[in-house]
Design a protein around this motif. Structure first.
Motif: not given
Ligand code: 3HC
Length: 679
Positions: A125, A63-66, A57, A277, A105, A463, A23, A273, A131, A68, A102, A133-134
């Motif tokens: 977020e 951000a990469d949540i892993t 896609r 999954r 952002e 799903k 992603v 989250f 919230i 955090f 992110g 963060g960038a």
């Molecule tokens: N970081 C790390 N891994 C992520 C991720 C992220 N941001 N988003 C998705 N993934 C991983 C999922 O864990 C999953 O891993 P897996 O196959 O090992 O289970 C894989 O990517 C695919 O994700 P989905 O199964 O959710 O795929 P979908 O196609 O159904 O959905 C998506 C795609 C809409 C992008 C959905 O994954 C999603 O909503 N992701 C999170 C988005 C999010 O919350 N972003 C904000 C992060 S916080 C941030 O950005 C802070 C900033 O302000 C500094």
């Protein structure tokens, strides 16, 4: 590891491309690559504009949540984005898929944003207890105004490219299949012009002119955000965008962000989250298991449950044949479905055409033979083993070989139901929660003989119809109702010992549940299953019914209700309970809310431990998924098992012992070893 960021030139335009499947999360390597390529582009006199785009896609999904909760590794996203925004060369974000968190952002720090029609943009977020963060909370309100920014930052749901364009978040919508070329052409058209910077825009003044918009927005979201920390911090940050300088606002955002990031709510929501999954995966069922095509679904029973289940498939465009025994029951059921759809349309959440399209996919019938060509049949008749077995035997006769037969039982032995058929491998439980067209959870019950392709098919189907699925083994009540049972037992025992029934409801409400067991009893009706003989009083419910206290519908049940259905504790009910307890020889005492909370929740954790020990749930986080989506366990605690980990398993064991309640071997072993349920 290959570098996820590359770039190439298209004349005077530098195209920076991210390729970080699945992603394009903004992990360290992506941030470092972005910084490197952008700095190189800004330093190169031959480059007059920059386009940022992603392969795969989606545009950056955040951000990469892993990462955090781990020590931060530079470069940070904000420093890269600030340098980019400060440049005089136009930078264009070329968005497809989902630009989230992110990712949004990054787009906000670009001078322009172009998107394909199918793109979605959002700041989710808050759903991770955070919230942005960038600088998202500071750039977005400046760019689109505080009023338009609030739902995005506080609600967290993404918006379409079209909607984003209408609020000024997207500058142009480009063709679906030609994103890079269109973005480059757009960038080229901006060369030499002064660049607009979101951080310098002034649309945020709407919140200064009318500061009430923040309180009004908070009030409008009160129910949705009750108990959550992040939405209030998000409102505060957007408000600050109007009151403070950009630099001060960013500082404020950082403070709020860091506080949330180190708090328990965000840890719990990030756990959730990944839990959601993980629940989708079955350990011994490979991801590439061939699926059985599901093109037509049969439903047995057009009551509240059957009708609600059917609506899930109709809404997803899958034809449904629904069967009842009597014409009037069939007409009533289909009438209710139509009314439900029409009400959704009245609230603007569905078009009239969509209502007709969904209802057009429905075939009501009284004849089992019409189910012959269904790929999946779900039985939703009442909970009686003999009746269910008869239905399954009949289905096995008429429905084609290779079709899946599912029971919506919430309690019964799915393996025994399967014995009524000659295809036990194709039998499983699909336990929907009422109202089945609304509730997110689908508990999938794996029988002893359920085939792997059947499981994989149903997981994928879940799903498709928008459900969150979790797998349970066969045991009475499966994961959810099995854990509800000790809570209900304790609630009943507590009132017999003198606890106020409203205290029990209030304890659960304060914890974050939407409702307590006695409110629930009144909502459903205290007369469910009542024998209708007022002289026969064997339970408190019998005593309530004998006095006509049938629940909300009668204006009185456990509680008294006013016209607006507000509840007040009832003296009559209190007396009924006290009389009943006296008759049973139960001494009464005052019981504190702490004791109530511990006695309601710790036995659930203990039952969850047993479920894990017996292998009825694959992992502790699946139990959390069930309770959050099916029973209103507050998301911000991460579910019962994560919550137990947070307060410590030793605390749970000690609490159970203090109240003389059983402690399972598994829970005790884990607590003694200082371990957690979730790794
Ligand atoms: N970081 C790390 N891994 C992520 C991720 C992220 N941001 N988003 C998705 N993934 C991983 C999922 O864990 C999953 O891993 P897996 O196959 O090992 O289970 C894989 O990517 C695919 O994700 P989905 O199964 O959710 O795929 P979908 O196609 O159904 O959905 C998506 C795609 C809409 C992008 C959905 O994954 C999603 O909503 N992701 C999170 C988005 C999010 O919350 N972003 C904000 C992060 S916080 C941030 O950005 C802070 C900033 O302000 C500094």
């Amino acid at each position: 590891m290959t570098d996820p960021i590359s770039s190439h030139r298209d004349g005077e335009v530098l195209v920076v491309v991210s390729n970080n499947p699945p992603v394009n999360a903004l992990g360290q390597a992506v941030r470092a690559g972005l910084k490197r390529e952008i700095e190189a582009g800004l330093a190169d006199d031959g480059v007059k504009a920059i386009v940022i785009r992603c392969d795969g896609r989606t545009f950056f999904a955040g951000a990469d949540i892993t990462e955090f909760g781990k020590p931060p590794q530079g470069p940070s996203l904000p420093e890269t984005l600030d340098a980019m925004e400060a440049s005089d060369k136009p930078v264009v974000a070329a968005i497809h898929g989902t630009a989230l968190g992110g990712g949004c952002e990054v787009a906000l720090a670009c001078h322009y944003r172009v998107a394909v029609p199918s793109a979605k943009i959002g700041l989710p977020e808050v759903k991770l207890g955070l919230i942005p963060g960038a600088a998202g909370t500071q750039r977005l309100p400046r760019l689109v105004g505080a009023e338009a920014a609030l739902p995005l930052v506080v609600g967290g749901d993404p918006i379409s490219a079209k909607k984003a364009q209408s609020i000024g978040l997207v500058d142009a919508i480009v063709s679906e299949d030609n994103l890079e070329a269109d973005a480059v052409a757009f960038a080229r058209s901006k060369i030499g012009q002064p660049v607009p910077r979101a951080s310098e825009d002034t649309k945020n003044q709407d919140g200064v002119r009318d500061p009430d918009i923040f309180d009004k927005f908070r009030a409008s979201q009160a129910r949705k955000i009750r108990g959550f920390d992040a939405p209030n911090a998000a409102i505060e940050a957007v408000k600050a965008a109007g009151e403070l300088s950009y630099a001060e606002g960013v500082k404020k955002e950082r403070e709020l962000f860091m506080k949330l990031m180190t708090g328990t709510q965000s840890a719990a929501m990030r756990h959730y989250f990944f839990a959601e999954r993980a629940a989708n995966k079955i350990d011994d069922v490979p991801g590439d298991t061939p699926l059985i095509p599901i093109n037509k679904v049969g439903i047995i029973g057009a009551g509240t449950m059957g009708g609600g289940i059917a609506m899930n498939f109709l809404s997803a465009g899958i034809p449904v044949t629904i069967l009842e025994m009597q014409q009037d029951a069939l007409d009533r059921g289909t009438g209710t479905m139509r009314r439900n759809y029409e009400n959704t349309a009245k609230r603007g959440r569905m078009t009239d055409e969509a209502v007709e399209k969904a209802m057009g996919l429905l075939s009501p019938t009284l004849n089992y033979d019409e189910l012959a060509d269904c790929d999946l049949v779900i039985e939703a008749v009442y909970e009686n083993m003999d009746v269910k077995k008869q239905v399954f035997a009949r289905l096995d006769e008429v429905v084609k070989q290779g079709a899946i037969l599912a029971s919506n039982t919430s309690y019964l032995d799915v393996d025994e139901i399967a014995t009524a058929t000659r295809r036990p491998g194709y039998v499983l439980g699909m336990h929907f929660f009422s109202p089945a067209n609304v509730m997110k959870l689908l508990e999938i019950v794996r029988g002893k003989e359920t085939r792997k392709d059947v499981l994989a098919t149903v997981m994928q189907l879940a799903k498709k119809i928008g459900k969150v699925a979790a797998v349970s083994g066969v045991c009475p009540g499966f994961i959810g109702n099995r854990m509800l049972s000790p809570r209900q037992q304790q609630a009943n025992a507590l009132i017999m010992e003198g606890a106020n029934y409203w205290d029990i409801d209030d304890v659960l409400l304060e914890f974050g549940f939407p409702m307590g067991p006695f409110q629930m009893g009144d909502l459903a009706g205290t007369d469910i299953g009542w024998h209708r003989d007022p002289s026969k009083i064997e339970t408190i419910r019998d005593a309530l019914c004998a006095k006509g206290r049938f629940g909300q519908k009668a204006g009185k049940g456990y509680y008294d209700y006013d016209e607006a259905r507000n509840r007040t504790p009832s003296e009559e009910t209190k007396a009924i309970i006290a009389d009943f307890a006296k008759k049973e020889g139960k001494p009464q005492r005052e019981i504190s809310k702490d004791e109530i909370r511990e006695r309601l929740l710790y036995p659930m954790v203990n039952e969850g431990a047993k479920i894990l020990d017996e292998g009825m749930a694959q992992r502790a986080s699946d139990i959390d998924v069930v309770w959050i989506n099916g029973y209103g366990w507050p998301l911000y605690t991460g579910g019962p098992m994560f919550w137990a980990d947070t307060i410590g398993l030793k605390t749970v064991v000690e609490g159970l012992e203090k109240h003389g309640l059983p402690v399972s071997d598994y829970l005790r072993r884990k607590a003694d070893a200082g371990e957690k349920f979730n790794r």
